[in-house]
Design an enzyme around this catalytic site. Sequence first.
Site, mmCIF file in Angstrom:
data_model
loop_
_atom_site.group_PDB
_atom_site.id
_atom_site.type_symbol
_atom_site.label_atom_id
_atom_site.label_comp_id
_atom_site.label_asym_id
_atom_site.label_seq_id
_atom_site.Cartn_x
_atom_site.Cartn_y
_atom_site.Cartn_z
ATOM 1 N N ASP A 92 77.437 55.140 38.632
ATOM 2 C CA ASP A 92 76.132 55.659 38.205
ATOM 3 C C ASP A 92 76.295 57.099 37.707
ATOM 4 O O ASP A 92 76.329 58.041 38.499
ATOM 5 C CB ASP A 92 75.182 55.584 39.420
ATOM 6 C CG ASP A 92 73.784 56.072 39.099
ATOM 7 O OD1 ASP A 92 73.579 56.699 38.046
ATOM 8 O OD2 ASP A 92 72.893 55.829 39.933
ATOM 9 N N HIS A 141 88.562 68.905 16.428
ATOM 10 C CA HIS A 141 87.499 67.910 16.414
ATOM 11 C C HIS A 141 87.435 67.164 15.092
ATOM 12 O O HIS A 141 87.060 66.013 15.041
ATOM 13 C CB HIS A 141 86.176 68.672 16.582
ATOM 14 C CG HIS A 141 85.191 68.000 17.452
ATOM 15 N ND1 HIS A 141 85.364 67.881 18.810
ATOM 16 C CD2 HIS A 141 84.012 67.409 17.164
ATOM 17 C CE1 HIS A 141 84.328 67.256 19.306
ATOM 18 N NE2 HIS A 141 83.491 66.955 18.340
ATOM 19 N N GLU A 178 82.518 60.166 22.116
ATOM 20 C CA GLU A 178 82.807 61.456 21.461
ATOM 21 C C GLU A 178 84.302 61.617 21.159
ATOM 22 O O GLU A 178 85.140 61.468 22.052
ATOM 23 C CB GLU A 178 82.332 62.597 22.375
ATOM 24 C CG GLU A 178 82.513 63.965 21.747
ATOM 25 C CD GLU A 178 81.857 65.086 22.563
ATOM 26 O OE1 GLU A 178 80.835 64.833 23.233
ATOM 27 O OE2 GLU A 178 82.380 66.211 22.520
HETATM 28 C C1 MEV Z 1 81.414 69.469 23.524
HETATM 29 O O1 MEV Z 1 81.091 68.130 23.814
HETATM 30 C C2 MEV Z 1 81.759 70.233 24.792
HETATM 31 C C3 MEV Z 1 81.974 71.740 24.617
HETATM 32 O O2 MEV Z 1 80.818 72.322 23.991
HETATM 33 C C4 MEV Z 1 82.196 72.323 25.973
HETATM 34 C C5 MEV Z 1 82.234 73.839 26.027
HETATM 35 O O3 MEV Z 1 81.639 74.486 25.147
HETATM 36 O O4 MEV Z 1 82.848 74.362 26.973
HETATM 37 C C6 MEV Z 1 83.130 72.031 23.698
#
Ligand code: MEV
Length: 410
Positions: free
Chosen positions: A256, A354, A56
Amino acid sequence: MTLEALAALSGAAGLTPGQADHMVENAVGVFGLPLGVAMNFVVNGREVLVPMAIEEPSVVAGASFMAKLARAGGGFQATSSEPQMIAQLQVLDLKDPDEARRRVLDHQAEILAEVDQVDPVIAGLGGGARDLEARVLRETAIGPMLIVHLIVDVRDAMGANAVNTAAERLAPRLEQLTGGRVHLRILSNLADRRLASARCRIPVSTLAFGDYSGERVRDGIIEAWAFAEADPYRAATHNKGILNGVDAVVIATGNDWRAIEAGAHAYAARSGRYTSLSRWSTGSDGGLEGELEMPMALSTVGGATRVHPAARAALELMGVRSARELAEVIVSVGLAQNLAALRALATEGIQRGHMGLHARQVAIAAGATGEMVERVAQRMVEEGLVRIDRARELLEGPSAAAGPRSETKA
Ligand code: MEV
């Protein structure tokens, strides 16, 4: 680091198909993941580079950035409990479950000594059987049953093999003592006797950016946390953000992650209501204070942590000397990751940060290679349109790039 370890981390000399074939059945190959290194972490006063295996975007950058903010407040203070795992034994067909429970507890010292004889290696390393608990579950779908917990200090092992073996060996003795039938003998992933916790304090001035004052960011983060604390729908996502960081290091070190996930969610629901694993508040000096506690059943000595060359190299990079020290770093990464998500959500939203990295993935998926990846991604971000059809248009050439746009915005 040694050149050999660097080659393993780079992927040039990672896990071979031959090694994989010894690890699982019907192995046909190995599966790669990006490996990033999170920067700026100071845990208990020690600088540590954190390897993270994750597909990610934004996770490694988020952890690194929040570790930098936490560094301004002294970094992360982390602690861990003794590495005690729980094995469960399910005793059925009992005439008097309460009497059976008493008999087991009366023989506690003798049972623990027997368990240590079965596994002299762990006992020799300073671990061994520590405690015995017994509970009667009165109302189950098949009637009452006695559940015995054997608590074993497994030192630097994850402990599944050690406690499962101990539970299997203990079963005949329990049957003899109780007159019942021992059915399941297996560890519990709700490893609530093997916890790690981290705290950090971010000076309020450090939180300010753009048009956002430090106070506004701090209060926004606390408001976001309060939502997760009160609502399971939000808590699941909030905790997923924590696990983004935790799992990435757990995977990079060959541990794990399913066990960690199971333990985390069960621990988050221990009050009977699923809630946030972390807690954020305002400190006496106005700074933002965070803490996170969760089970951490990790190994630095067994299984894939030793067999997988990249996992070995990841442990070498971190310079951790024990499973407890590894747990303390990982819980700190989880707290940093939670902060990264809450800070973004409480201010400009998650998509802005992002999008740059996401756009690169979209560009690659559309067939971009080399410098075209960055060029196509940058263009899509500028346009606010991150989509595979747009990436394909841009790749087809300048005339196509200037052509008509699709309807929907990313
Ligand atoms: C995305 O991988 C994780 C989030 O959704 C966490 C959150 O909302 O606190 C951004």
